[in-house]
Scaffold this active site. Structure first.
Site, PDB file in Angstrom:
ATOM      1  N   ASP A  12       0.810  -1.225   0.000  1.00 15.95           N
ATOM      2  CA  ASP A  12       0.000   0.000   0.000  1.00 15.95           C
ATOM      3  C   ASP A  12       0.840   1.270   0.000  1.00 15.95           C
ATOM      4  OD1 ASP A  12      -2.197  -1.677   0.118  1.00 15.95           O
ATOM      5  OD2 ASP A  12      -2.248  -1.649   2.304  1.00 15.95           O
ATOM      6  N   LYS A  15       1.674   2.095  -5.147  1.00 17.75           N
ATOM      7  CA  LYS A  15       2.184   1.549  -6.411  1.00 17.75           C
ATOM      8  C   LYS A  15       1.242   1.846  -7.584  1.00 17.75           C
ATOM      9  CE  LYS A  15       2.309  -2.431  -4.316  1.00 17.75           C
ATOM     10  NZ  LYS A  15       2.095  -2.029  -2.913  1.00 17.75           N
ATOM     11  N   GLY A  39      -4.539  -4.312  -3.763  1.00 17.98           N
ATOM     12  CA  GLY A  39      -5.528  -3.302  -4.126  1.00 17.98           C
ATOM     13  C   GLY A  39      -4.732  -2.075  -4.519  1.00 17.98           C
ATOM     14  N   HIS A  40      -4.682  -1.763  -5.805  1.00 19.91           N
ATOM     15  CA  HIS A  40      -3.874  -0.640  -6.293  1.00 19.91           C
ATOM     16  C   HIS A  40      -4.815   0.481  -6.734  1.00 19.91           C
ATOM     17  CE1 HIS A  40      -0.187  -3.418  -7.170  1.00 19.91           C
ATOM     18  NE2 HIS A  40      -0.611  -3.483  -5.927  1.00 19.91           N
TER      19      HIS A  40
END
Ligand code: GDP
Ligand code: IMO
Ligand code: MG
Length: 420
Positions: A12, A15, A39-40
């Site tokens: 987190d 990215k 989760g991006h």
């Protein structure tokens, strides 16, 4: 030529945002490991997206996006992501490529993940419950199913054989489950994915490289969650470091040029495991509130703490980082003091080296304290315009770690970025 972007902390780090910002300079973005545990988030034109499996270059029309062989794919999750991106106007039939060799997360893998976490009780890893560990276990155990298998007329048979083993395991853990609830959506998603380009990705990527195309390899999670070098066993089940880009895409090490290492101006961690600079106090609450530190995948509150240079140096060493990127600098506005840990005191010994096991020992961080700043950094676009107090802090970090910070992110939006 391949450049790599990866996280240097516990995930987190931002990215998704940074890959989106860098994509205009690349022809290809390729995810090399992890799965929908990631989760991006990316934001542009007032819109926000969270990607779990699809590479973060997808919102740039010119860019080919490859899900590499090192990734584990949950068809149900991928279908949802594809549908959302399609709604946003992205042509995924043109720009999304999926490796035949990427392993499949089966509904039973998700159940086994839940069962094994429940079995561990208070010693649980705090997994995202996306089936990551059981899927990589089957990959290493040589019994996994891969994306290429969905094209085989025998697929259902192979699925049944794998699911039968998982059912035995679930029964042995006394886990209550209803597999029939999950299977129809799984098979529907498997059919759906067949419309997209399922490729021999190692050939495709190497062919693109030999034609002079620029590839950006996108990592998931962070170095401190790496299966070999993270805070084992509180890690994920893949190699999140630069080496993972070679095995997760089928590219030779000498193809790798730059390694962009991303770190937050402070630290966060989701799930269990050691976190030397954690602030379980008002400071930690303030970091969580100002940084909106809630998981992009699971919504869980993230644990928060000050920047930790011993772990950062370790990550830079393991990854061969050439370019550093600092995110969420804006979140530190409004703290009277900003602290940075540059050494540990472990049983009276002062060290900046990580011990074998951080889990069962008392690690006392030694902090340097810097004057904080109150200015809002989100509108600043030039390094020179940043407050001197911020620059003092950044100068210290750069000097300690010996690598320059080339990009400072001051907000979640594409535009909120300072290139030095
Ligand atoms: P990733 O998993 O590394 O892609 O990071 P996540 O998307 O899970 O978490 C990063 C969060 O911080 C997201 O909500 C981003 O929109 C947000 N973000 C990224 N960079 C910045 C920044 O520089 N400042 C602020 N305030 N938020 C940021
Ligand atoms: P991105 O790519 C933060 C953490 C989980 C748990 C541990 C193992 O968004 O940075 P897993 O489901 O992989 O078996 O969980 O790893 N974790 C992450 N933490 N960001 C992530 O991804 C993560 N992916 C897994 O919280 O502690
Ligand atoms: Mg994330």
């Amino acid at each position: 030529m391949v450049d790599v972007v990866l996280g240097l902390q516990w995930g987190d780090e931002g990215k998704g945002k940074i890959v989106d910002v860098l994509t205009p300079k690349y022809d290809v973005v390729a995810r090399f490991q992890g799965g929908p545990n990631a989760g991006h988030s990316l934001e542009f034109n007032g819109k926000k997206f969270v990607l779990n499996t699809i590479p973060s270059g997808i919102f740039h029309e010119h860019c080919i996006n490859i899900i590499g062989n090192g990734v584990v794919i949950d068809p149900v999750q991928l279908k949802k992501e594809i549908e959302k991106a399609t709604e946003a106007g992205v042509d995924l039939k043109k720009n999304l490529f999926i490796s035949q060799k990427a392993h499949l997360i089966l509904p039973t893998h998700r159940l086994v993940d839940a069962a094994s976490e429940a079995h561990k009780g208070e010693h649980k890893i705090g997994s995202t419950l996306r089936g990551i560990s059981p899927t990589y276990q089957d990959k290493i155990g040589r019994s996994g199913l891969r994306i290429g298998d969905i094209l085989n007329p025998n697929f259902k048979h192979k699925y049944e054989a794998a699911a039968q083993i998982h059912r035995k395991l679930l029964d042995s853990l006394n886990f209550n489950y209803n597999l029939a609830e999950h299977e129809p959506a799984f098979f529907e998603a498997v059919e759906f994915i067949k419309q997209f380009k399922i490729i021999n990705s190692e050939y495709v990527i190497n062919d693109l490289i030999s034609k002079g195309k620029k590839v950006l390899a996108e990592g998931a999670q962070g170095t401190l969650l790496d299966i070999d070098f993270g805070s084992y066993p509180f890690v994920t089940s893949s190699n999140t470091i630069t080496g993972g880009a070679c095995t997760g895409l089928g590219i030779a090490p000498q193809q790798i040029n730059k390694v962009y290492g991303i770190f937050k101006a402070y630290c966060t961690r989701v799930g269990s495991g050691p976190f030397p600079t954690e602030q379980i106090n008002e400071t930690g609450e303030k970091l969580r509130k100002l940084g909106h530190e809630f998981g992009a995948t699971t919504g869980r509150p993230r644990r928060t703490g000050w920047l930790d240079l011993p772990t950062l140096k370790y990550s830079i060493m393991l990854n061969g980082v050439t370019d550093l990127i600092c995110t969420k600098s804006d979140v530190l506005s409004g703290f009277d003091d900003v602290l940075v840990c540059n050494q540990y005191n472990i049983d009276g010994q002062i060290t900046s080296e990580l011990p074998f096991n951080l889990n069962d020992i008392q690690v006392n961080p030694i902090y340097q304290t810097f004057n904080g700043w109150n200015e809002d950094l989100t509108k600043i676009r030039k390094y020179a315009d940043l407050p001197d107090t911020f620059k003092n802090y950044m100068d210290f970090v750069e000097k300690e770690i010996g690598v320059g910070v080339g990009v400072i992110s001051v907000g979640p939006d594409r535009e909120e970025t300072i290139m030095r």
